[in-house]
Design a protein around this motif. Structure first.
Motif, PDB file in Angstrom:
ATOM      1  N   ALA A  22     -46.725 -29.539  79.493  1.00 57.67           N
ATOM      2  CA  ALA A  22     -47.253 -30.814  78.987  1.00 57.67           C
ATOM      3  C   ALA A  22     -46.166 -31.852  78.769  1.00 57.67           C
ATOM      4  O   ALA A  22     -46.351 -33.021  79.080  1.00 57.67           O
ATOM      5  CB  ALA A  22     -48.017 -30.587  77.682  1.00 57.67           C
ATOM      6  N   GLY A  23     -45.025 -31.438  78.235  1.00 56.59           N
ATOM      7  CA  GLY A  23     -43.981 -32.393  77.888  1.00 56.59           C
ATOM      8  C   GLY A  23     -43.327 -33.055  79.087  1.00 56.59           C
ATOM      9  O   GLY A  23     -43.308 -34.282  79.201  1.00 56.59           O
ATOM     10  N   GLN A  26     -45.567 -35.279  81.247  1.00 55.42           N
ATOM     11  CA  GLN A  26     -46.029 -36.453  80.513  1.00 55.42           C
ATOM     12  C   GLN A  26     -44.966 -37.551  80.418  1.00 55.42           C
ATOM     13  O   GLN A  26     -45.283 -38.720  80.207  1.00 55.42           O
ATOM     14  CB  GLN A  26     -46.453 -36.023  79.100  1.00 55.42           C
ATOM     15  CG  GLN A  26     -47.051 -37.093  78.249  1.00 55.42           C
ATOM     16  CD  GLN A  26     -48.429 -37.531  78.711  1.00 55.42           C
ATOM     17  OE1 GLN A  26     -49.151 -36.773  79.331  1.00 55.42           O
ATOM     18  NE2 GLN A  26     -48.777 -38.761  78.417  1.00 55.42           N
ATOM     19  N   THR A  30     -45.745 -41.517  79.850  1.00 56.24           N
ATOM     20  CA  THR A  30     -45.457 -42.021  78.518  1.00 56.24           C
ATOM     21  C   THR A  30     -44.418 -43.134  78.560  1.00 56.24           C
ATOM     22  O   THR A  30     -44.569 -44.166  77.899  1.00 56.24           O
ATOM     23  CB  THR A  30     -44.977 -40.881  77.596  1.00 56.24           C
ATOM     24  OG1 THR A  30     -46.026 -39.922  77.495  1.00 56.24           O
ATOM     25  CG2 THR A  30     -44.616 -41.385  76.215  1.00 56.24           C
ATOM     26  N   ASN A  69     -45.697 -37.389  68.033  1.00 56.15           N
ATOM     27  CA  ASN A  69     -45.974 -36.150  68.745  1.00 56.15           C
ATOM     28  C   ASN A  69     -45.306 -34.935  68.117  1.00 56.15           C
ATOM     29  O   ASN A  69     -45.881 -33.851  68.108  1.00 56.15           O
ATOM     30  CB  ASN A  69     -45.581 -36.284  70.215  1.00 56.15           C
ATOM     31  CG  ASN A  69     -46.584 -37.119  70.969  1.00 56.15           C
ATOM     32  OD1 ASN A  69     -47.757 -36.804  71.004  1.00 56.15           O
ATOM     33  ND2 ASN A  69     -46.128 -38.209  71.546  1.00 56.15           N
ATOM     34  N   CYS A  73     -47.817 -31.951  66.631  1.00 55.04           N
ATOM     35  CA  CYS A  73     -47.885 -30.607  67.214  1.00 55.04           C
ATOM     36  C   CYS A  73     -48.085 -29.536  66.149  1.00 55.04           C
ATOM     37  O   CYS A  73     -48.672 -28.493  66.412  1.00 55.04           O
ATOM     38  CB  CYS A  73     -46.670 -30.318  68.082  1.00 55.04           C
ATOM     39  SG  CYS A  73     -45.154 -29.973  67.180  1.00 55.04           S
ATOM     40  N   PRO A  79     -50.831 -34.346  72.846  1.00 56.73           N
ATOM     41  CA  PRO A  79     -49.830 -35.414  72.990  1.00 56.73           C
ATOM     42  C   PRO A  79     -50.523 -36.771  73.048  1.00 56.73           C
ATOM     43  O   PRO A  79     -51.578 -36.923  73.657  1.00 56.73           O
ATOM     44  CB  PRO A  79     -49.158 -35.094  74.329  1.00 56.73           C
ATOM     45  CG  PRO A  79     -49.408 -33.642  74.550  1.00 56.73           C
ATOM     46  CD  PRO A  79     -50.736 -33.356  73.914  1.00 56.73           C
ATOM     47  N   SER A  80     -49.958 -37.742  72.377  1.00 53.77           N
ATOM     48  CA  SER A  80     -50.578 -39.062  72.353  1.00 53.77           C
ATOM     49  C   SER A  80     -49.508 -40.145  72.377  1.00 53.77           C
ATOM     50  O   SER A  80     -48.327 -39.875  72.181  1.00 53.77           O
ATOM     51  CB  SER A  80     -51.458 -39.213  71.112  1.00 53.77           C
ATOM     52  OG  SER A  80     -50.698 -38.966  69.956  1.00 53.77           O
ATOM     53  N   CYS A  81     -49.953 -41.362  72.647  1.00 52.65           N
ATOM     54  CA  CYS A  81     -49.026 -42.485  72.729  1.00 52.65           C
ATOM     55  C   CYS A  81     -49.751 -43.746  72.273  1.00 52.65           C
ATOM     56  O   CYS A  81     -50.952 -43.733  72.031  1.00 52.65           O
ATOM     57  CB  CYS A  81     -48.510 -42.656  74.149  1.00 52.65           C
ATOM     58  SG  CYS A  81     -49.780 -43.081  75.353  1.00 52.65           S
TER      59      CYS A  81
END
Length: 128
Positions: A22-23, A26, A30, A69, A73, A79-81
């Protein structure tokens, strides 16, 4: 009553899996959508405020997203922005100051507390 959310520390394997799955994927999204485009859009929407201290800089926005984030967690958050789409939507609906975000957050909290966990789940399931 309880909120039904308890902080927990992800295991080492969960950290590695989360970063790899995911990181890393992303990061480009992001960086472009929630940092560069947000700063550019904020400057275009609010040109008279762009020179003020505390205005949306790449450093402040990326730090905010990272902190959000890292803290999220521990509560199982996705995950959001900030995102340029959210800024555009809020601006189009009349938001011009930070109080609009506080009002939106307060409205969401009141909705959760008014409906309760069971009714909130029913309301969410009613939408496709």
């Amino acid at each position: 009553w309880t909120l039904g959310v308890a902080p927990r520390t992800p295991s080492r394997d969960e950290w590695v899996r989360g970063i790899l799955r995911a990181g890393l994927p992303q990061l480009p999204l992001t960086t472009l959508n929630s940092v560069i485009s947000v700063c550019s859009l904020a400057t275009r929407l609010f040109p008279s405020r762009a020179d003020r201290p505390g205005f949306a800089t790449r450093a402040s926005v990326s730090t905010s997203v990272g902190a959000m984030n890292l803290v999220g967690c521990f509560f199982g958050a996705m995950p959001s922005c900030h995102g340029a789409g959210g800024l555009t939507g809020q601006y189009k609906f009349g938001a011009r100051r930070g109080a609009s975000v506080l009002a939106l957050g307060l409205a969401k909290l009141l909705l959760v507390f008014a409906l309760g966990e069971t009714n909130l789940k029913r309301a969410i399931r009613a939408f496709p």
